[in-house]
Design an enzyme around this catalytic site. Structure first.
Site, PDB file in Angstrom:
ATOM      1  N   PRO A 229     -14.242  -2.894 -49.200  1.00 39.11           N
ATOM      2  CG  PRO A 229     -14.086  -3.610 -51.417  1.00 39.11           C
ATOM      3  CD  PRO A 229     -14.919  -2.813 -50.506  1.00 39.11           C
ATOM      4  CB  CYS A 230      -8.621  -3.653 -47.364  1.00 39.55           C
ATOM      5  SG  CYS A 230      -6.894  -3.277 -47.218  1.00 39.55           S
ATOM      6  CD  GLN A 231     -11.165  -2.162 -53.923  1.00 37.53           C
ATOM      7  OE1 GLN A 231     -11.670  -1.079 -53.640  1.00 37.53           O
ATOM      8  NE2 GLN A 231     -11.535  -2.872 -54.974  1.00 37.53           N
TER       9      GLN A 231
END
Ligand SMILES: C[S@@+](CC[C@H](N)C(=O)[O-])C[C@H]1O[C@@H](n2cnc3c(N)ncnc32)[C@H](O)[C@@H]1O
Length: 464
Positions: A102-104
């Site tokens: 995921p893009c976090q």
């Protein structure tokens, strides 16, 4: 000798399919997954892990164990555990680390206790990948993410990717990246993702990219690993942009604090769709795909009508009901009520309804499954069989009214996509996810990747 692979965030095994081919098929032997890790935080039942172990014939090491093994080969492991709880010693030696994550928020802060140094946010999975790369030093790393990674966060565009590049630079890697839309290379789904390919010292890519003079344009458009797999044109007006990551005396927290803080004109990220990083410097440039093969389209993946189960047909009520298909897919301009009774005006354009069959499909999202109407689920028109028409009363007055409304021919009706068709849009083997519920199968495909892309990466990596 095959390249040994560890597959993180494995889902239902998209990377593995792209690298090794379908389970049980004759492998050409260039890649071999020695361990996969998959753990779904939001559910107790581990649906994706269940599919993975079933497809690759793995069994729990002991009853109730989270470690799965292959009954015949001892170099095929699967771990159904939160990656942040997996000790390094359980991860085998490997040449290629892969994963879609995921893009976090990747920001780094200095800890209050100065002696402890720097700290990224808890629960951010990039730091787990970083921990594994640091300890295991694989020759290559191939990561997949949404293209938003290059532009996030909004108030400091590109900071997260800059932190990631600086980390890889510190670990002695050079990096190539490219935003790839699968449909632009002839695959049946429009799915745009950024692929990040890192190479360690000792590899050919590292040798070339760590020279004093780097010919970035040549690498990005001609001779680079990604450029070989995914040919491009250079966008003529676009100059290559070159910048240092860490300045003299800076650490990651300083970079994280200041990167693009002032903002570029138009609140742009400095990172274009193609780039390389070597020794704390990056070069980035806008490229356009060059593809001369055959383009696949949505109609190529459709089952013959007789094979489509009845529950995929749209009902007349679901079309016209309040918040039905017609409303959700349509253009709207309306007043909406926010929390605290605050009223705002909401506008959105219409979606193509039903979906265009003569183009690659739209992106599959995780909510694609289930019969409830939705703006984003795919709906296709098709010609039902005589049996289906009779059984589902498709010649009724209500159906004809809907046909008029949506400009369907008398011979046509509309339906959602089946799990097999969603698998085909990601180029998975038919029924790879069989056994899970239909909405879980759709969820897996919304999370997965188009494996044709990984096949192309596999080809060039194997060649080199
Ligand atoms: C974007 S999906 C990747 C899908 C995969 N490439 C495929 O082909 O199916 C990310 C996956 O990471 C898993 N995941 C999320 N948090 C995790 C964690 N802490 N440890 C291990 N896996 C995790 C999710 O369950 C999900 O399957």
């Amino acid at each position: 000798m095959p390249l040994l692979v560890v597959e993180l965030f494995a889902g239902v095994g998209g990377f593995r399919l792209g690298l090794e081919g379908p389970p049980g098929s004759e492998r050409d032997g260039d890649f071999k997954v020695v361990m996969a890790n998959q753990w779904e935080p939001s559910t107790k039942t581990q649906h994706a892990a269940d599919v993975y172990v079933k497809r690759w014939g793995l069994i729990p090491k002991e009853e109730g164990a989270t470690l799965y093994i292959h009954p015949e080969h001892d170099d095929d492991l699967f771990l159904n555990e939160d990656i942040s709880k997996v000790p390094i010693k359980e991860i085998p030696k490997h040449d290629l680390l892969v994963g879609g994550f995921p893009c976090q928020d990747y920001s780094v802060a200095k800890t209050l206790d100065k002696a402890k140094g720097l700290q990224g946010k808890k629960g951010v999975l990039w730091w787990e990948i970083h921990r594994i790369i640091k300890a295991k030093k694989p020759k290559h790393v191939l990561l997949e993410n949404v293209d938003r990674l290059l532009k996030s966060p909004v108030k400091q565009r590109g900071r997260d990717f800059a932190v990631m590049l600086a980390c890889l630079s510190e670990l002695g890697y050079v990096v190539e990246w490219r935003v790839i839309n699968a449909a632009e290379y002839g695959m049946p789904q429009r799915r745009r993702r950024v692929f990040i390919l890192a190479h360690k010292r000792g590899t050919e890519q590292h040798r070339i990219l760590s020279r004093k003079k780097v010919n970035a344009i040549e690498w990005l458009t001609e001779s680079g690993t990604i450029a070989k797999a995914f040919p491009v044109h250079r966008t003529p007006e676009q100059l290559v942009f070159e910048q240092h990551l860490l300045s003299e005396g800076e650490d990651f927290a300083d970079l994280s604090e200041r990167f693009n803080k002032k903002g570029l004109p138009g609140n742009k990220s400095p990172f274009e769709n193609s780039g390389i990083m070597s020794k704390n410097r990056f070069w980035t440039l806008r490229t356009e795909p060059r593809f001369e093969g055959k383009y696949q389209i949505l109609s190529d993946v459709l089952l013959t009508p007789g094979k489509v189960p009845d529950e995929y047909f749209l009902s007349t009520t679901s079309m016209t009901q309040n918040k039905g298909w017609k409303y959700l897919k349509g253009a709207k301009k309306e007043k909406r009520y926010g929390r605290d009774g605050f009223i705002y005006s909401y506008n959105e354009g219409g979606m193509i309804f039903p979906d265009a069959l003569d183009r690659p499909s739209r992106t599959i999202i995780t909510g694609e499954g289930g019969s409830s109407p939705s703006r984003f689920k795919h709906v296709v028109k098709f010609k039902p069989t005589k049996g289906q028409r009779k059984r589902l009363k498709l010649d009724s007055k209500e159906h004809n009214k809907i046909r008029e409304n949506f400009r369907l021919l008398e011979s046509e009706w509309v339906r959602r996509l089946t799990p097999i068709e969603l698998e085909r849009l990601n180029m998975f083997p038919d029924n790879h996810t069989e056994g899970a519920s239909d909405s879980k199968r759709a969820f897996f495909m919304g999370n997965a990747l188009v494996i044709g892309i990984i096949e192309k990466f596999a080809e060039v990596l194997a060649e080199r």
